[in-house]
Design an enzyme around this catalytic site. Sequence first.
Site, PDB file in Angstrom:
ATOM      1  N   ARG A 166      27.392   3.961 -54.775  1.00  0.00           N
ATOM      2  CA  ARG A 166      28.213   4.565 -54.018  1.00  0.00           C
ATOM      3  C   ARG A 166      29.151   5.441 -55.092  1.00  0.00           C
ATOM      4  O   ARG A 166      29.619   6.131 -54.689  1.00  0.00           O
ATOM      5  CB  ARG A 166      29.520   3.717 -53.574  1.00  0.00           C
ATOM      6  CG  ARG A 166      28.707   3.494 -51.591  1.00  0.00           C
ATOM      7  CD  ARG A 166      29.995   2.445 -50.891  1.00  0.00           C
ATOM      8  NE  ARG A 166      28.985   1.976 -49.975  1.00  0.00           N
ATOM      9  CZ  ARG A 166      29.692   0.558 -49.815  1.00  0.00           C
ATOM     10  NH1 ARG A 166      30.115  -0.131 -50.155  1.00  0.00           N
ATOM     11  NH2 ARG A 166      29.066  -0.066 -48.433  1.00  0.00           N
ATOM     12  N   ILE A 214      26.404   8.655 -55.348  1.00  0.00           N
ATOM     13  CA  ILE A 214      26.704   9.497 -55.056  1.00  0.00           C
ATOM     14  C   ILE A 214      27.901  10.313 -54.422  1.00  0.00           C
ATOM     15  O   ILE A 214      27.734  11.300 -54.783  1.00  0.00           O
ATOM     16  CB  ILE A 214      26.711   8.608 -52.745  1.00  0.00           C
ATOM     17  CG1 ILE A 214      25.389   7.853 -52.682  1.00  0.00           C
ATOM     18  CG2 ILE A 214      26.393   9.904 -51.810  1.00  0.00           C
ATOM     19  CD1 ILE A 214      24.163   9.119 -53.528  1.00  0.00           C
ATOM     20  N   PHE A 257      24.599   7.806 -46.593  1.00  0.00           N
ATOM     21  CA  PHE A 257      23.507   6.857 -47.531  1.00  0.00           C
ATOM     22  C   PHE A 257      24.187   6.256 -48.042  1.00  0.00           C
ATOM     23  O   PHE A 257      25.854   6.689 -48.495  1.00  0.00           O
ATOM     24  CB  PHE A 257      22.513   7.289 -47.517  1.00  0.00           C
ATOM     25  CG  PHE A 257      21.876   8.416 -48.305  1.00  0.00           C
ATOM     26  CD1 PHE A 257      21.176   9.338 -48.747  1.00  0.00           C
ATOM     27  CD2 PHE A 257      23.387   8.767 -49.372  1.00  0.00           C
ATOM     28  CE1 PHE A 257      21.067  10.364 -49.509  1.00  0.00           C
ATOM     29  CE2 PHE A 257      23.176   9.952 -50.238  1.00  0.00           C
ATOM     30  CZ  PHE A 257      21.944  10.548 -51.073  1.00  0.00           C
ATOM     31  N   GLU A 258      24.175   5.094 -48.623  1.00  0.00           N
ATOM     32  CA  GLU A 258      25.023   3.736 -49.256  1.00  0.00           C
ATOM     33  C   GLU A 258      26.027   3.652 -48.127  1.00  0.00           C
ATOM     34  O   GLU A 258      27.138   3.670 -49.077  1.00  0.00           O
ATOM     35  CB  GLU A 258      25.617   4.365 -50.652  1.00  0.00           C
ATOM     36  CG  GLU A 258      24.265   5.812 -51.269  1.00  0.00           C
ATOM     37  CD  GLU A 258      23.435   4.441 -51.780  1.00  0.00           C
ATOM     38  OE1 GLU A 258      23.146   3.588 -51.268  1.00  0.00           O
ATOM     39  OE2 GLU A 258      22.671   4.475 -52.409  1.00  0.00           O
ATOM     40  N   GLY A 259      25.772   3.852 -46.882  1.00  0.00           N
ATOM     41  CA  GLY A 259      27.074   3.408 -45.948  1.00  0.00           C
ATOM     42  C   GLY A 259      27.872   4.134 -45.468  1.00  0.00           C
ATOM     43  O   GLY A 259      28.300   5.663 -46.956  1.00  0.00           O
TER      44      GLY A 259
END
Length: 380
Positions: A244, A247, A363-365
Amino acid sequence: MPAERVLPSTEAEDLLSLVREIARDELAPKAAEAEEQGLFPRDAFRLLGRSGLLGLPYPEEIGGGGLPYEVYLQVLEELAAAWLTVAEGLSVHVMSCYPLARYGADEQRDRWLGDMLGGELLGAYALSEPHAGSDPASMTTRATRDGADYVVNGTKAWITHAGVADFYTLMARTSDDGGNGISCLLVDGGTEGVSAAPRERTMGLTGSTVAQLRFQGARVAAERRVAQEGAGLKIALSALDSGRLGIAACAVGLAQAALDESVRYAKQRKQFGKSIIDFQGVEFLLADMAAGVESARATYLEAARRRDRGLPFRRQAAIAKLVATDTAMKVTTDAVQVLGGAGYTRDFPVERYMREAKVLQIFEGTNQIQRLVIGRELRR
């Protein structure tokens, strides 16, 4: 351009100078055409590998660059400002190496990690499924033990580098014990029974290969399991904390590129006899964009410094991802507004930046999941 930075070493300063040169001379000139045509930039990753950039935050003794996460994230930001597909792909690769580097046995790291970090191989992280995105504990891809192997069947979804990766870090179910029944396997990209579906038709990052990844009776040696059976979900969530931050750094780089293009255009564009940057309405909009970029950068750097000091950083990583990606979406949207009709055309890059920014919130949550993570950490 990003603000001047206080870097932890001369080595880091030299590295960022090299990265800026690569971004300016090798990546930026190719980005628009490649994204327009949907061309995957494999040669760009080979260049990054030969430049020593694919294993930066890992210790030198296991084949990495031995640099702080704070420096690695600034590398990502520089690359993202030139070409987001490349920066995001580097972030995915680094995250794909994390389970083996952090949880693997010494003999596993000695055997496989050097090649993964050395520059020629490209990794992918296979966690999400068609019906198990934000809820990875409900995944159904199964790895069944058969003698010295696992036999893997199932489908992963939204996998960056699906079909082009040299290795996949796979999370698969090895028992029916909910989140405790998931294990981590290192899968060679050429394994029989592993294939990729046609690429998703995405609104942005069109140079990236994002697709479903299918496992049909794929045999993976048990010696390729990272840590004990059932540790996979813990490993996955730990990897996501660091991912995260990657990102977040990518989002800041994209937002910085949008701000730079907006300022450049606003200085050149004339209306009513003067540059539009001289109008307070535009000037204030640009000021807010700059404030957002600087604030997001400070947020991800502080989270990275906590990570480098060995402090808990899960909440800070979620905050950085939330703040930076929301900022990127706002700044790129405002960039289109600054350019007006020109910003809505493909003659200028800001419309591409706006399309690319959206997926960073997903993405990545998703950013809704980031809020859940932050809330849970506050309740602890």
